[in-house]
Design a protein around this motif. Structure first.
Motif, mmCIF file in Angstrom:
data_model
loop_
_atom_site.group_PDB
_atom_site.id
_atom_site.type_symbol
_atom_site.label_atom_id
_atom_site.label_comp_id
_atom_site.label_asym_id
_atom_site.label_seq_id
_atom_site.Cartn_x
_atom_site.Cartn_y
_atom_site.Cartn_z
ATOM 1 N N LEU A 64 42.983 35.345 32.330
ATOM 2 C CA LEU A 64 42.829 35.301 33.960
ATOM 3 C C LEU A 64 43.838 36.622 34.156
ATOM 4 N N TRP B 48 35.504 45.238 32.896
ATOM 5 C CA TRP B 48 36.606 44.579 33.858
ATOM 6 C C TRP B 48 35.888 44.391 35.353
ATOM 7 N N GLN C 214 45.453 29.235 37.804
ATOM 8 C CA GLN C 214 45.843 30.317 38.556
ATOM 9 C C GLN C 214 46.999 29.693 39.532
ATOM 10 N N ARG D 59 39.412 40.662 35.357
ATOM 11 C CA ARG D 59 39.017 39.777 34.406
ATOM 12 C C ARG D 59 38.088 40.365 33.352
ATOM 13 N N GLU E 98 36.387 36.174 28.581
ATOM 14 C CA GLU E 98 36.462 35.958 30.184
ATOM 15 C C GLU E 98 37.319 34.981 30.857
ATOM 16 N N GLU E 99 37.709 34.179 29.938
ATOM 17 C CA GLU E 99 38.653 33.146 30.496
ATOM 18 C C GLU E 99 40.331 33.851 30.537
#
Length: 260
Positions: free
Chosen positions: A209, A250, A187, A254, A206-207
């Motif tokens: 970003l 969400w 990030q 994410r 879930e990865e």
């Protein structure tokens, strides 16, 4: 340069079997993409096409505004960083962390035949600090945790100041805490003014970003969906993608997946 990746009607066959079929994908500067797919969906094959290690059976490829077939692929690769698990297996674990990073400038495995300048190490130290792992300087690669090794590999990929950085399942094998630390470092990298365009390949929803503005979903070697991540990663799309009822929620921008 605005055109980072442009694949038009790309297909790739191996041993008479289609691995990729009718791929149309356009990435512009300023976009960062997640590429999602289950094992065997064609994710790594797609990266091989982008880097010129595999040549499409049909279609047209243009990367960093360079049309394949009219350029020196070896020169193009100097502007592309690629971090994958296959690279880690080839590294000398007795090398110091900073030597691993500096070797990225030369796209070499180790520095046995290279003579880096002091400025190269200065740059490596800056990148290592940027990846939040300055404490690894002076340590051998084998003494680093899996998460620390992944950070060093990304730092190595940044050493040549690439315009395009491919991260191929960089979180594989990491525990939850190490994964989140690595994602946080990614990030921060994306937020840098001079950040390369990043393509983040994963099979974990879930990865994705908030910084990954777009998502490409691959299924059985074809494009299932593509576009802005919030439009693509929906309960309906993912239920069809996995051929089973799932739900997307969400949290902190994410997406998190659960089975219904």
């Amino acid at each position: 340069m605005t055109n980072v990746i442009d694949l038009q009607d790309v297909s790739w066959k191996r041993q008479q079997k289609h691995i990729l079929s009718d791929i149309n994908w356009h990435v512009e500067k300023g976009e960062h993409w997640a590429v999602l797919g289950l094992n065997g969906s064609g994710k790594t094959s797609l990266l091989n096409i982008v880097t010129g290690y595999s040549w499409p059976t049909t279609g047209h490829v243009r990367v960093l505004d360079k049309p394949f077939g009219k350029i020196d692929i070896r020169e193009l690769r100097k502007s592309i960083g690629w971090v994958s698990s296959s690279l880690e297996a080839r590294l000398n674990e007795s090398e110091r962390a900073e030597d691993i990073v500096v070797s990225g400038k030369y796209a070499s495995i180790g520095l046995a035949y290279e003579q880096p300048a002091e400025a190269d190490f200065d740059k490596a130290f800056q990148i290592i600090e940027q990846m939040r792992c300055s404490h690894l300087i002076g340590r051998t690669y084998r003494t680093c945790s899996q998460g620390e090794k992944q950070k060093l590999l990304i730092a190595r990929g940044l050493m040549a100041s690439p315009d395009l950085l491919l991260l191929d399942e960089s979180t594989s094998g990491l525990d939850f805490i190490s994964r989140e630390e690595l994602l946080s470092a990614i990030q921060q990298l994306i937020k840098q003014d001079n950040a390369p365009t990043i393509i983040f390949v994963t099979h974990h929803i879930e990865e994705v970003l908030p910084e990954f503005s777009h998502t490409l979903m691959l299924k059985d070697g074809t494009v299932f969906e593509k576009g802005p991540s919030s439009d693509v990663l929906t309960t309906d799309n993912l239920s069809r993608f996995f051929d089973m009822p799932v739900n997307i929620e969400w949290h902190h921008q994410r997406p998190w997946l659960s089975i219904r």
